[in-house]
Structures are given as C-alpha cells and as structure tokens.
Design a protein around this motif. Structure first.
Motif, short mmCIF file in Angstrom:
data_model
loop_
_atom_site.label_atom_id
_atom_site.label_comp_id
_atom_site.label_asym_id
_atom_site.label_seq_id
_atom_site.Cartn_x
_atom_site.Cartn_y
_atom_site.Cartn_z
N LYS A 1 0.83 -1.21 0.00
CA LYS A 1 0.00 0.00 0.00
C LYS A 1 0.87 1.26 0.00
O LYS A 1 0.58 2.22 -0.71
CB LYS A 1 -0.92 0.00 1.22
N LYS A 2 1.93 1.24 0.80
CA LYS A 2 2.82 2.40 0.88
C LYS A 2 3.52 2.67 -0.45
O LYS A 2 3.89 3.81 -0.74
CB LYS A 2 3.84 2.20 1.99
N SER A 3 3.72 1.61 -1.23
CA SER A 3 4.38 1.78 -2.53
C SER A 3 3.38 2.17 -3.63
O SER A 3 3.75 2.29 -4.80
CB SER A 3 5.09 0.49 -2.93
N GLY A 4 2.12 2.32 -3.22
CA GLY A 4 1.10 2.75 -4.17
C GLY A 4 0.46 1.64 -4.96
O GLY A 4 -0.28 1.90 -5.92
N LYS A 5 0.70 0.39 -4.58
CA LYS A 5 0.14 -0.74 -5.32
C LYS A 5 -1.19 -1.19 -4.71
O LYS A 5 -1.41 -1.08 -3.50
CB LYS A 5 1.13 -1.91 -5.32
N ASP A 6 -2.05 -1.70 -5.56
CA ASP A 6 -3.30 -2.30 -5.11
C ASP A 6 -3.02 -3.74 -4.71
O ASP A 6 -2.63 -4.57 -5.55
CB ASP A 6 -4.35 -2.26 -6.22
N VAL A 7 -3.18 -4.05 -3.44
CA VAL A 7 -2.78 -5.35 -2.91
C VAL A 7 -3.46 -6.49 -3.65
O VAL A 7 -2.81 -7.46 -4.07
CB VAL A 7 -3.08 -5.44 -1.40
N ASP A 8 -4.76 -6.40 -3.82
CA ASP A 8 -5.50 -7.51 -4.44
C ASP A 8 -5.11 -7.77 -5.88
O ASP A 8 -5.26 -8.89 -6.38
CB ASP A 8 -7.01 -7.23 -4.36
N SER A 9 -4.59 -6.75 -6.56
CA SER A 9 -4.19 -6.95 -7.95
C SER A 9 -2.79 -7.55 -8.06
O SER A 9 -2.42 -8.10 -9.11
CB SER A 9 -4.23 -5.61 -8.71
N VAL A 10 -2.03 -7.45 -6.96
CA VAL A 10 -0.64 -7.93 -6.98
C VAL A 10 -0.50 -9.33 -6.40
O VAL A 10 0.27 -10.15 -6.92
CB VAL A 10 0.27 -6.96 -6.18
N ILE A 11 -1.27 -9.61 -5.35
CA ILE A 11 -1.02 -10.86 -4.64
C ILE A 11 -2.30 -11.48 -4.09
O ILE A 11 -3.22 -10.76 -3.67
CB ILE A 11 -0.01 -10.63 -3.49
N SER A 12 -2.35 -12.78 -4.14
CA SER A 12 -3.38 -13.55 -3.46
C SER A 12 -2.66 -14.40 -2.42
O SER A 12 -1.87 -15.29 -2.77
CB SER A 12 -4.13 -14.46 -4.46
N TYR A 13 -2.88 -14.10 -1.15
CA TYR A 13 -2.13 -14.77 -0.08
C TYR A 13 -2.61 -16.21 0.11
O TYR A 13 -3.73 -16.45 0.53
CB TYR A 13 -2.27 -14.00 1.23
N ARG A 14 -1.73 -17.13 -0.24
CA ARG A 14 -2.00 -18.55 -0.05
C ARG A 14 -0.83 -19.15 0.75
O ARG A 14 0.29 -18.62 0.74
CB ARG A 14 -2.11 -19.29 -1.40
N SER A 15 -1.11 -20.26 1.40
CA SER A 15 -0.04 -20.92 2.15
C SER A 15 -0.21 -22.42 2.11
O SER A 15 -1.31 -22.93 1.82
CB SER A 15 0.00 -20.43 3.61
N MET A 16 0.87 -23.11 2.38
CA MET A 16 0.86 -24.57 2.39
C MET A 16 1.69 -25.07 3.57
O MET A 16 2.49 -24.32 4.15
CB MET A 16 1.43 -25.11 1.08
N LYS A 17 1.49 -26.31 3.93
CA LYS A 17 2.22 -26.89 5.05
C LYS A 17 3.70 -27.07 4.71
O LYS A 17 4.06 -27.26 3.55
CB LYS A 17 1.62 -28.25 5.41
N TYR A 18 4.51 -27.03 5.74
CA TYR A 18 5.93 -27.34 5.55
C TYR A 18 6.00 -28.80 5.06
O TYR A 18 5.24 -29.66 5.50
CB TYR A 18 6.67 -27.19 6.88
N PRO A 19 6.92 -29.11 4.15
CA PRO A 19 6.95 -30.45 3.54
C PRO A 19 7.08 -31.59 4.54
O PRO A 19 7.76 -31.47 5.56
CB PRO A 19 8.19 -30.38 2.64
N GLU A 20 6.43 -32.70 4.23
CA GLU A 20 6.58 -33.93 5.01
C GLU A 20 7.92 -34.58 4.70
O GLU A 20 8.48 -34.38 3.62
CB GLU A 20 5.47 -34.92 4.66
#
Length: 453
Positions: free
Chosen positions: A303-322
């Motif tokens: 946001k501070k850099s003037g970017k629209d968050v939703d257009s730049v990134i979709s926050y996803r995550s996954m488990k640390y590998p087995e």
C-alpha cells in the motif's frame, strides 16, 4: 510483528525478572491487601494490555470492555501499555498490587510470570458467558501445554492464535492450489524447476536470526516430532542432541542452502527487503516461511508503494513439507496470545469473568473480522488471508509447537546465545556441513549450561 515475538525481547524480559522481583520484595511488607489477592470478586478490575491505543486488537477489546461493563456493572480500568507490558507488571507482583489481568504471547507469560501467575483451571471448567460450551470445549489442551503452573494448571487463556507457514502468491502459482501437503522430494523438485527458470525461490530476511531458525525448527519437528528441540535445549548433558532427527533435519537445510534456493547474500539484506520483494515479485522468489502476520506486514508495504494489494497478490499458504518417517508430519506451529491473572490480583474473579465474557463467539469474532487474526475457536471463520493456515491448524489435531519448539519459554538466553547464532552461521556456510552443525550446537549447549547453572 518480529519485534513482538523475538527471542531477544523475551530474554530481556526474563533477565529483568530477578532484579525487579527483588525490588518488589523490599516493598512487599508495606503493601496492603496483597494477602487477599485472587479472592475478591469486586466491582472493578485493572487490566494492563500489550496493545496500544488505535491498534485493531485494542479496538476490539475496548468494544468488548464497554459491553462487559454494561452487562455486569464491573468497571474496567485499562492501561494500553504496549509490547513491554510485562516489564511494567513484574515490579508490582510482590507488592500485592499487580493488575488483575494482563496479556502477552504464551511463552513470555510463562517465562516471566511463572509462579506469580494464577492457575486458571476453574476458568477452563466454566461455561463461556452466554453459551452452553465450556472454555475447555473451544481451546485444545495442547495449545496451552507449555504454559502451565507448577501444579499443572493452565495459566494462560488464549484469544488469538499465531503461527508460521509456507506462503506463496496464488496469482503466480495457481498450480499449487489444492496441494495441501508436499513431500520433501516434491518440494525440492518444485524448487529445482523454479531455479531452472532463473529464480531463487526461497525468500528469507536473514538479518533477523529467528527467521533462519524457523527453517531449522520446522525441519527438526518434521523429523523428530514436537518437543524434541524443547528437550534438547534444556539438556545439560548434551545427550539429547545425539537423536538422529537433528542430523536429518540439518541435512535437509544443508540441501536448501547448498543448492542456491535462497537469494545470494540474503543474510546481508535488511529486513523487510526479502519479504517485501517476495510480495511485489521484484526479487524472483516464490515461497516465504513466515508468521501469520505476513499478509498484514507485506500488505502495508504494498500500500505504501502505491500498489493495489488484491491486484498484486493472493495470499496462499501450504504446510511445511513432510519427510519420510517423520514423527511430526502432522504438526504445525501454533503460538498463542492470551490472558493471564497474577496470583496476587485483588479482583481475580472479575478478571476471570471478563475472560469468559470475551471468549463468547460474538465478542471474539472481532479478532478475526476486525483485527485480521485467527482465534482458537474453530467456529469463527478465519480472515480470508489466513484461510489456508486455518485448515492447517485444524488438521494438526492438537500437534502444536511454539517458536523454537518452546525453547524460548524454558531457556530464552540459550536461544539468543547458542541456538540462533549457530543456525545463522550454518546458513552462512560457516559450519563444515550438517554433522559439524549438530556437533557445534551440542558442545555450545553443554558449555552454556555449565556456565549458567
């Protein structure tokens, strides 16, 4: 958020307890009302909080405090003290005049308050205000296993769950969606494919030593299970470090550093350069092993850099590998922020009543909907950015571990003096391989305990 849960901050808190407690003891004989601590119901309570005025959690708590006073008539005198709240609480513990209620992360509360905290089993056995459920019905016992009194009672009641997970940008990696768990070989295969495309796929701000340690701790837990590192850090003989899980974990990390999956000179960059570069896509990284605060931190930077968050990134995550044969393949890191009641609190019953009031679903929901954090209640929807981590938390089936596997709660100075510096050296290539790393940690640990009793 790193300043909130840094092991160095915890060490500073713990190291100050002895001197501050001694100071309190000198004035304890002049205090009044201390012997009545923990018994009074009272028509008021004093609450010293870790949040500062204007923070999202503060706003949620203040709204609940207002509701609580309207419904019970109990007035709450609150001090929004900020992250160093426990340093203010400690001098008051032995004077018989501490606050009735305080909050912090679970490791800090356990390490700093210790025997000066009230056991809260009666709170867990009681019903949540306005509900038929008991507190124990919504908070897994394993979530507070490392924060108990010497009698074995839980001393913390959590209202927020924090952890770390492996973040990626769903906009750039739709192929990863739905892959809840990769094996170690699948993970490194993915990294190899990304590297062949000219990327250095693992982002890491190495100037914060605790973030290097995230990787090592996760790998140790995967191989050896929850509690192995926590046992080893307190072992004065060093024998616990002979467990083969430590070497197996170190070899996994050696593979990551040796194959160039991290950006060149990542340990020389200044936080938050790497995680911001990951979010913006400017440093050619794809995965970030980071706390559940990653979306809020990187989102603010965008946001501070003037970017629209939703257009730049979709926050996803996954488990640390087995890992093959891993004893901790189902585990996840899940720390807590919660309430504690000093043993000499003058209005302990009123404090307990507020805890049960705030855990009501309608009250606690604000921690998710307004403050953007996960709560211990699985019936409160997680904020969208933490939806993947919420599934990981639920699937762990109670196999939770703290940062550094709770070594900060039992040997905070060991973490800053031995563990984190040695891990950083390993990441920087200063150790002669995985075997040398384990050998060095063992030797330094024995020496540490010899010099620190």
């Amino acid at each position: 958020m790193p300043n909130l849960f840094s092991s160095r901050r915890l060490t500073q808190l713990v190291s100050g307890v002895g001197a501050l407690t001694a100071l309190g003891a000198l004035t304890a004989c002049n205090a009044t009302g201390g012997d009545q601590g923990g018994k009074g119901a009272g028509s008021q309570l004093v609450y010293w909080s870790m949040w500062r005025e204007g923070e999202p959690q503060q706003k949620v708590l203040q709204a609940s405090i207002d509701d609580f006073t309207k419904e019970t008539g109990i007035k709450v005198k609150v001090q929004w003290a900020g992250r160093q709240v426990l340093q203010q609480v400690v001098p008051r513990l032995n004077t018989g005049n501490p606050p009735d209620l305080t909050d912090q992360d679970g490791s800090s509360l356990h390490a700093v308050l210790g025997d000066s905290a009230l056991g809260l089993q009666d709170v867990y056995d009681a019903q949540i205000t306005g509900e038929s459920q008991k507190v124990s019905d919504i908070i897994p016992a394993s979530l507070v296993e490392t924060a108990r009194t010497k009698e074995g009672q839980p001393m913390v009641v959590p209202y927020e769950v924090i952890g770390s997970t492996l973040w990626y940008n769903g906009k750039k990696h739709p192929d990863l969606a739905g892959k809840e768990q990769l094996t170690w070989s699948q993970f490194t295969g993915t990294l190899d494919a990304l590297k062949q495309k000219g990327r250095t796929p693992l982002a890491l701000d190495g100037d914060i030593s605790g973030y290097d340690a995230y990787w090592m701790t996760w790998s140790i837990v995967r191989h050896g299970g929850v509690g192995l590192l926590g046992k080893a850090c307190a072992d004065k003989t060093g024998a616990a470090w002979d467990d083969p899980a430590f070497l197996a974990a170190a070899k996994d990390i050696e593979e990551l550093t040796g194959k160039g999956y991290f950006p060149k000179d990542f340990n020389a960059t200044k936080f938050p350069a790497q995680q911001t570069g990951w979010a913006t896509g400017t440093n050619k990284t794809d995965f970030l092993l980071m706390g559940t605060w990653a979306p809020s931190e990187t989102g603010e930077a965008l946001k501070k850099s003037g970017k629209d968050v939703d257009s730049v990134i979709s926050y996803r995550s996954m488990k640390y590998p087995e890992v093959d044969g891993g004893k901790g393949n189902s585990a996840t890191q899940a720390g807590i922020i919660g309430f504690a009641v000093p043993a000499k609190a003058r209005n302990a019953e009123a404090a307990k009543k507020f805890i049960r009031f705030f855990l009501n679903k309608d009250q606690l929901t604000g921690i998710s909907s307004e403050a953007g954090n996960l709560t211990p209640r699985t019936d409160i929807p997680a904020p969208a950015t933490l939806s993947d981590y919420a599934k990981e938390y639920a699937a762990a089936d109670g196999q939770f571990f703290q940062p550094n596997d709770n070594c900060g709660g039992v040997a905070a100075k060991w973490v800053t003096d031995v563990w984190e510096p040695t891990v950083v050296d390993f990441f920087n290539g200063k150790a002669d391989g995985a075997e040398d790393f384990v050998k060095t940690v063992k030797e330094k640990s024995v020496e540490y305990h010899k010099n620190n009793g």
